[in-house]
Design a protein around this motif. Structure first.
Motif: not given
Length: 291
Positions: A85, A102, A105, A123, A134, A138
């Motif tokens: 990602h 978010n 993401l 990521y 962050t 995650l």
């Protein structure tokens, strides 16, 4: 000889497939954006080089890139390389609030699932930037590793969550989380070494100069970090140019000539490293980071 003895050094070849997204965040100028298009154009020659060396790599793909070039992204997965990602449109996470970060993401996760049928476990933050949220986001999203931080050179570690940063008070360390860091270094990133960015004073280096930097770093790791992991960050729009790809070809030959060197995806590294270094044992041993 054990597997660990036979595997003296792991080299993680990673590619940030920014394509147009990295430029769209900066400009709407078609001339600049076309530099990103070259990244998609260069993917087949990169895949061919990796195949010749029997090397597996990790490609960090923004959701925007996946939707713009679905067949290209599927070709990466079909060649059995990992897809990670890399945001939605290469936006800087530090410029968003928690909810906004978010959403980005999740949008990237959805795009990679739609195009390539993958749910990334790794990521890399666009622009190499974190927000205070962050790490927590995650973890909550189910990522198992990330590759943006640089607190070590050749040793993965568990990422802390909850650091308190202040310009007037002492640094407060958070606690190691379940998220594993596979560390990077800007000296092992092709973009600042090769590319000219308007308004930047960074000098452009020749392929031979970059090879000297990367090869010397490899030679040090091979001699001094047995069992370690060396991460190289590349961008198809950068490394895909002929002279630079020839340099990479020669560098991989040099690396492969050393017994015990393997080229593995970060997903493979994460799985093995976590099994060899469970969090409880890591905490008891103190890990590689001083506190």
């Amino acid at each position: 000889m054990t597997e660990a003895d036979a595997r003296r050094l792991t080299v993680c070849l990673s590619f940030d497939v920014d394509a147009m997204s990295g430029w769209i965040n900066k400009t709407d100028n078609a001339a600049m954006i076309s530099r990103g298009e070259f990244g998609a154009f260069a993917i087949p020659r990169i895949l061919s080089l990796l195949d010749r060396h029997g090397a597996k790599a990790t490609f960090f793909v923004p959701g925007h890139t996946a939707l713009a070039y679905p067949e290209t992204v599927r070709s990466i997965a079909k060649a059995d390389h990992e897809i990670g990602h890399h945001g939605w449109v290469h936006e800087n996470p530090a410029t968003f609030d928690r909810d906004g970060e978010n959403k980005i993401l999740q949008r990237g996760i959805d795009a990679l699932a739609e195009v390539a049928g993958v749910r990334p476990i790794g990521y890399r933050a666009p622009s190499g930037q974190f927000s205070p949220d962050t790490v927590d986001l995650l973890i909550k999203a189910g990522f198992r590793y990330e590759s943006t931080l640089a607190a070590t050179d050749f040793w993965p570690y568990y990422v802390r969550n909850g650091d308190v940063v202040s310009k007037t008070e002492p640094f407060v360390f958070g606690e190691p989380s379940e998220l594993i860091e596979i560390p990077i270094a800007w000296a092992l990133d092709d973009f600042p070494l090769f590319e000219l960015t308007p308004g930047s004073a960074s000098p452009q280096h020749t392929p031979s100069e970059v090879r000297e930097i990367w090869q010397t770093e490899f030679d040090y790791a091979y001699a001094n970090a047995p069992g370690g992991v060396m991460t190289i960050i590349m961008h198809p729009q950068v490394i895909g140019r002929g002279s630079r790809l020839n340099m990479l070809d020669g560098l991989l030959e040099h690396m492969a000539s050393h017994p015990g060197v393997v080229f593995e995806s970060m997903e493979t590294v994460e799985t093995r490293w976590r099994s060899e270094n469970p969090l409880d044992a890591y905490l008891q041993n103190g890990g590689p980071l001083p506190r």
